[in-house]
Design a protein around this motif. Structure first.
Motif, PDB file in Angstrom:
ATOM      1  N   UNK A 247       0.868  -1.180   0.000  1.00  0.00           N
ATOM      2  CA  UNK A 247       0.000   0.000   0.000  1.00  0.00           C
ATOM      3  C   UNK A 247       0.905   1.229   0.000  1.00  0.00           C
ATOM      4  N   UNK A 248       0.979   1.903  -1.122  1.00  0.00           N
ATOM      5  CA  UNK A 248       1.910   3.012  -1.293  1.00  0.00           C
ATOM      6  C   UNK A 248       1.157   4.319  -1.484  1.00  0.00           C
ATOM      7  N   UNK A 249       1.802   5.405  -1.094  1.00  0.00           N
ATOM      8  CA  UNK A 249       1.228   6.732  -1.280  1.00  0.00           C
ATOM      9  C   UNK A 249       2.332   7.723  -1.608  1.00  0.00           C
ATOM     10  N   UNK A 250       1.989   8.749  -2.366  1.00  0.00           N
ATOM     11  CA  UNK A 250       2.895   9.870  -2.590  1.00  0.00           C
ATOM     12  C   UNK A 250       2.381  11.107  -1.867  1.00  0.00           C
ATOM     13  N   UNK A 251       1.536  10.884  -0.870  1.00  0.00           N
ATOM     14  CA  UNK A 251       0.883  11.908  -0.047  1.00  0.00           C
ATOM     15  C   UNK A 251      -0.258  12.611  -0.773  1.00  0.00           C
TER      16      UNK A 251
END
Length: 223
Positions: free
Chosen positions: A115-119
């Motif tokens: 589960x990845x995010x770049x904000x």
């Protein structure tokens, strides 16, 4: 007085051991019994632990009698070896990940998705590749040897980045912060040594340590 403290295996090297050394330096009256165990065992009654340290929180049925206190947070990031990048090329977009060998951390059933995010946005990546493991150390060795891209906590990869064995991939992408919590059974908090240990974690924790340990070898201060 003996204080029995348990932690999940991914926190043992970079957290529990140096915390134990730090805590006992000025508290010779307390003997620490440090136990590393899978999260599935950490909260079982027969573990007989005074305090438990883990990333995140236990399931509701496991934590019904527990009190939790957070004392640090971390994120995980993507890493690869320079050899792998030279062979396969540097990624420029999160959309490139499915085209690469991803070293997956296997769950008891199935595989843990990333589960990845770049904000600003979030992406769910199902890691696929020739290597699967249920151990972060094994995964890290495979990644260092150029066998793919891995997702590791910052504190777990930092030493290898500084040494040039790993490079960060897609640095704008990471997991959401994970809290590090210390938990204890409510009826045990009357024990003054447990209170002192928890107060030490909350007030004096300075950060994750590199491995091998050196005096003052701190990764970062807790926010």
């Amino acid at each position: 007085m003996r204080l029995r403290v348990g932690a999940t295996d991914e926190l043992g090297t970079n957290l529990l051991a140096p915390l134990g050394l730090h805590f006992t330096q000025n508290r010779p009256e307390i003997a620490l019994d440090l136990q590393i165990m899978p999260k599935s065992r950490l909260f079982l009654p027969d573990s007989d632990l005074d305090c438990m340290i883990c990333a995140g929180l236990p399931a509701a049925e496991e934590g019904a009698d527990l009190i939790a206190r957070g004392f640090a947070r971390y994120v995980s990031r993507l890493y690869a070896s320079p050899h792998y990048i030279a062979r396969r090329g540097m990624l420029t977009s999160v959309d490139d990940l499915p085209l690469h060998d991803l070293v997956a951390n296997a769950a008891p059933v199935g595989t843990v998705n990333w589960h990845l995010t770049d904000d600003a946005t979030q992406r769910l990546i199902e890691p696929s590749g020739p290597l699967h493991t249920n151990d972060n150390w094994v995964a890290k060795v495979c990644v260092i040897q150029g066998q793919g891209i891995g997702l590791f906590p910052e504190f777990f990869a930092r030493e290898h980045v500084l040494a040039g064995d790993l490079v960060e991939v897609l640095p704008n992408w990471h997991t959401v912060p994970t809290a590090i919590n210390v938990l204890h059974h409510g009826h045990r908090f009357a024990n003054l040594h447990i209170q002192e240990f928890i107060a030490f974690l909350v007030a004096d924790f300075e950060g994750f340590y590199h491995f091998p340990y050196r005096s003052g070898d701190i990764l970062r201060r807790a926010g």
